[in-house]
Design a protein around this motif. Structure first.
Motif, mmCIF file in Angstrom:
data_model
loop_
_atom_site.group_PDB
_atom_site.id
_atom_site.type_symbol
_atom_site.label_atom_id
_atom_site.label_comp_id
_atom_site.label_asym_id
_atom_site.label_seq_id
_atom_site.Cartn_x
_atom_site.Cartn_y
_atom_site.Cartn_z
ATOM 1 N N UNK A 158 -4.130 9.577 10.047
ATOM 2 C CA UNK A 158 -4.079 8.042 10.492
ATOM 3 C C UNK A 158 -5.247 7.357 10.469
ATOM 4 N N UNK A 159 -5.234 6.112 10.086
ATOM 5 C CA UNK A 159 -6.715 5.396 10.175
ATOM 6 C C UNK A 159 -6.454 4.206 11.141
ATOM 7 N N UNK A 160 -7.477 3.494 11.077
ATOM 8 C CA UNK A 160 -7.286 2.359 11.982
ATOM 9 C C UNK A 160 -6.245 1.249 11.466
ATOM 10 N N UNK A 161 -5.890 0.489 12.413
ATOM 11 C CA UNK A 161 -4.693 -0.474 12.264
ATOM 12 C C UNK A 161 -5.217 -1.662 12.859
ATOM 13 N N UNK A 162 -4.750 -2.852 12.706
ATOM 14 C CA UNK A 162 -4.626 -4.129 13.323
ATOM 15 C C UNK A 162 -3.334 -4.323 14.291
ATOM 16 N N UNK A 163 -2.534 -3.742 14.215
ATOM 17 C CA UNK A 163 -1.142 -3.900 15.020
ATOM 18 C C UNK A 163 -1.381 -3.382 16.467
ATOM 19 N N UNK A 164 -0.461 -3.655 17.365
ATOM 20 C CA UNK A 164 -0.283 -2.928 18.622
ATOM 21 C C UNK A 164 -0.239 -1.408 18.456
ATOM 22 N N UNK A 165 -1.211 -0.715 18.523
ATOM 23 C CA UNK A 165 -1.008 0.853 18.150
ATOM 24 C C UNK A 165 -2.230 1.584 18.861
ATOM 25 N N UNK A 166 -1.911 2.951 19.257
ATOM 26 C CA UNK A 166 -2.760 3.844 19.497
ATOM 27 C C UNK A 166 -3.788 3.752 18.468
ATOM 28 N N UNK A 168 -5.025 1.317 16.763
ATOM 29 C CA UNK A 168 -5.941 0.222 17.046
ATOM 30 C C UNK A 168 -6.944 0.614 17.631
ATOM 31 N N UNK A 169 -8.378 0.190 16.962
ATOM 32 C CA UNK A 169 -9.559 0.628 17.729
ATOM 33 C C UNK A 169 -9.574 -0.216 18.799
ATOM 34 N N UNK A 170 -10.195 0.622 20.025
ATOM 35 C CA UNK A 170 -10.344 -0.363 21.181
ATOM 36 C C UNK A 170 -11.258 0.434 22.194
ATOM 37 N N UNK A 171 -11.742 -0.084 23.047
ATOM 38 C CA UNK A 171 -12.560 0.567 24.267
ATOM 39 C C UNK A 171 -11.683 0.703 25.581
ATOM 40 N N UNK A 172 -11.334 1.893 25.858
ATOM 41 C CA UNK A 172 -10.301 2.085 26.890
ATOM 42 C C UNK A 172 -11.121 3.092 27.944
ATOM 43 N N UNK A 173 -12.252 3.606 28.186
ATOM 44 C CA UNK A 173 -12.698 4.358 28.967
ATOM 45 C C UNK A 173 -12.636 4.294 30.125
ATOM 46 N N UNK A 174 -12.806 3.251 30.659
ATOM 47 C CA UNK A 174 -12.803 2.635 32.091
ATOM 48 C C UNK A 174 -11.367 2.011 32.701
ATOM 49 N N UNK A 175 -10.485 1.925 31.759
ATOM 50 C CA UNK A 175 -9.491 1.108 32.202
ATOM 51 C C UNK A 175 -8.307 1.857 33.085
ATOM 52 N N UNK A 217 3.564 -4.689 27.983
ATOM 53 C CA UNK A 217 2.922 -6.103 28.879
ATOM 54 C C UNK A 217 1.689 -6.370 27.814
ATOM 55 N N UNK A 218 1.507 -5.909 26.740
ATOM 56 C CA UNK A 218 0.396 -6.166 25.735
ATOM 57 C C UNK A 218 0.990 -6.777 24.647
ATOM 58 N N UNK A 219 0.162 -7.666 23.787
ATOM 59 C CA UNK A 219 0.495 -8.156 22.156
ATOM 60 C C UNK A 219 -0.591 -8.241 21.610
ATOM 61 N N UNK A 220 -0.530 -8.366 20.311
ATOM 62 C CA UNK A 220 -1.713 -8.820 19.433
ATOM 63 C C UNK A 220 -1.601 -10.389 19.172
ATOM 64 N N UNK A 221 -2.932 -11.111 19.104
ATOM 65 C CA UNK A 221 -2.733 -12.349 18.634
ATOM 66 C C UNK A 221 -2.891 -12.511 17.456
ATOM 67 N N UNK A 222 -3.173 -13.739 16.987
ATOM 68 C CA UNK A 222 -3.362 -14.043 15.585
ATOM 69 C C UNK A 222 -4.704 -13.637 14.998
ATOM 70 N N UNK A 223 -5.593 -13.344 15.762
ATOM 71 C CA UNK A 223 -6.871 -12.674 15.327
ATOM 72 C C UNK A 223 -6.895 -11.454 15.386
ATOM 73 N N UNK A 224 -6.012 -10.555 15.944
ATOM 74 C CA UNK A 224 -6.092 -9.191 16.138
ATOM 75 C C UNK A 224 -6.438 -8.711 17.415
ATOM 76 N N UNK A 225 -6.498 -9.779 18.084
ATOM 77 C CA UNK A 225 -6.852 -8.981 19.607
ATOM 78 C C UNK A 225 -5.903 -8.719 20.445
ATOM 79 N N UNK A 226 -6.025 -7.643 21.056
ATOM 80 C CA UNK A 226 -4.820 -7.105 21.972
ATOM 81 C C UNK A 226 -5.176 -7.645 23.358
#
Length: 339
Positions: A158-166, A168-175, A217-226
């Motif tokens: 699987x490659x990156x996607x812009x949807x609400x998904x695992x 989706x490329x993001x920075x989660x190391x400290x959450x 409790x998360x969603x993706x806006x029109x700009x692709x931000x989670x």
């Protein structure tokens, strides 16, 4: 290559909304790059992850999450890399710590076959996963699981996607668990989301059957931000209105004709059907779909003054016989004050 499906439905108490799923995968001349036998062994470095250690257990748990996706034939097996050396070209899949600098959380190195020799040849041959050991990073339990699950998704093809998904490329190391968009439900369960599951079934589908809806409790806006959902207002009186975004997903293999969502106010963060009912929505949900929308809610009369959690439950009457019932309810991480 990307696959995008869009569905439009009318929702009770809501404006017209759309839901979609979009996943992408690695290709060779139009063929999906995947493990052709529907399995592979991932060797955990015993130097990086000693057997039974904290992070070793969590790496195995995330492999198990991918293995548990119903409707997929793909299986990770756990192996051990005991020589302490990690390199591409040894034809072993390896997971290990490595210093990747300050800006990268994890990295996937892959070798895919893609050539013609009396016919086309394609498929995965080797994948190594490096987790960043740089001292600038402060790995949390949730962050480590989130990033390992993401890199394992790359190992599957699987490659990156812009949807609400695992994926989706993001920075989660400290959450924290409550703040990662790769988790569902009150229990903040880090697991492949609807889009990830649809992609995995595309690559490795079988005839497995599952019914399961989940909430986020998360969603993706029109700009692709989670983004994390919060009440639009936090200080209200009876008759006032506020809005919130919400997400409900179909993690199962079956088309669901009617997924009911109830919204509640609660004096604690654990939402149940005994709490104060404040609104509803309904969805038609194909397998692997994610419905994200915004609802406007009017506070009913008769509420006692005080602080309330806002939350929602999918399938509140248990009309769907699900594999997992614990991922149907969630509360937002900010309360409202009624006065």
């Amino acid at each position: 290559m990307n696959k995008k499906l869009n569905y439009i439905v009318f929702l009770s108490l809501m404006i017209l909304a759309a839901f979609s799923h979009s996943y992408s995968w690695d290709t060779c001349n139009g063929h999906a790059q995947k493990w052709m036998n529907n399995w592979t062994t991932m060797d955990l470095s015993t130097k990086s992850f000693p057997v039974g250690s904290y992070y070793e257990q969590r790496a195995q748990w995330m492999m198990a999450e991918w293995n548990a996706v119903a409707g997929s034939a793909m299986t990770f097996y756990v192996g051990r890399d005991t020589d302490g050396e990690h390199m591409m070209g040894n034809w072993d899949n390896e997971l290990y710590w490595d210093n990747l600098g300050e800006s990268t959380l994890g990295r996937t190195y892959k070798y895919n076959e893609c050539y013609w020799l009396f016919g086309n040849h394609w498929g995965k041959s080797e994948v190594d996963l490096a987790m960043n050991s740089n001292s600038s990073l402060n790995w949390s339990d949730a962050g480590f699981r989130s990033v390992v699950l993401h890199e394992l998704g790359h190992a599957l093809g699987l490659m990156h996607t812009d949807s609400l998904a695992v994926m989706n490329d993001s920075s989660d190391e400290a959450v924290s668990f409550a703040d990662t968009p790769r988790a569902v439900s009150y229990h903040n369960w880090i697991t492949p989301l609807a889009d990830d599951r649809a992609g995995l079934r595309f690559l490795y589908g079988n005839d497995g059957i599952s019914r399961n809806v989940a909430v986020s409790r998360f969603y993706v806006n029109d700009s692709g931000d989670k983004l994390q959902s919060f009440p639009s207002r936090t200080s209200l009186r009876a008759g006032d209105s506020f809005a919130l975004n919400y997400t409900v997903e179909n993690h199962g293999t079956e088309h669901e004709d009617y997924v009911l969502v109830y919204f509640y106010l609660s004096s604690d963060s654990y939402i149940t059907t005994s709490d104060h009912y404040i609104g509803a929505a309904a969805w038609v949900m194909p397998s692997g779909s994610s419905a994200q929308a915004r609802i406007e809610i009017i506070l009913p009369a008769g509420l006692a003054e005080g602080d309330y959690y806002v939350g929602f439950i999918a399938d509140p009457h248990d009309n769907i016989t699900e594999d997992r019932e614990f991922d149907n309810q969630i509360s937002l991480n900010r309360t409202i004050n009624v006065w």
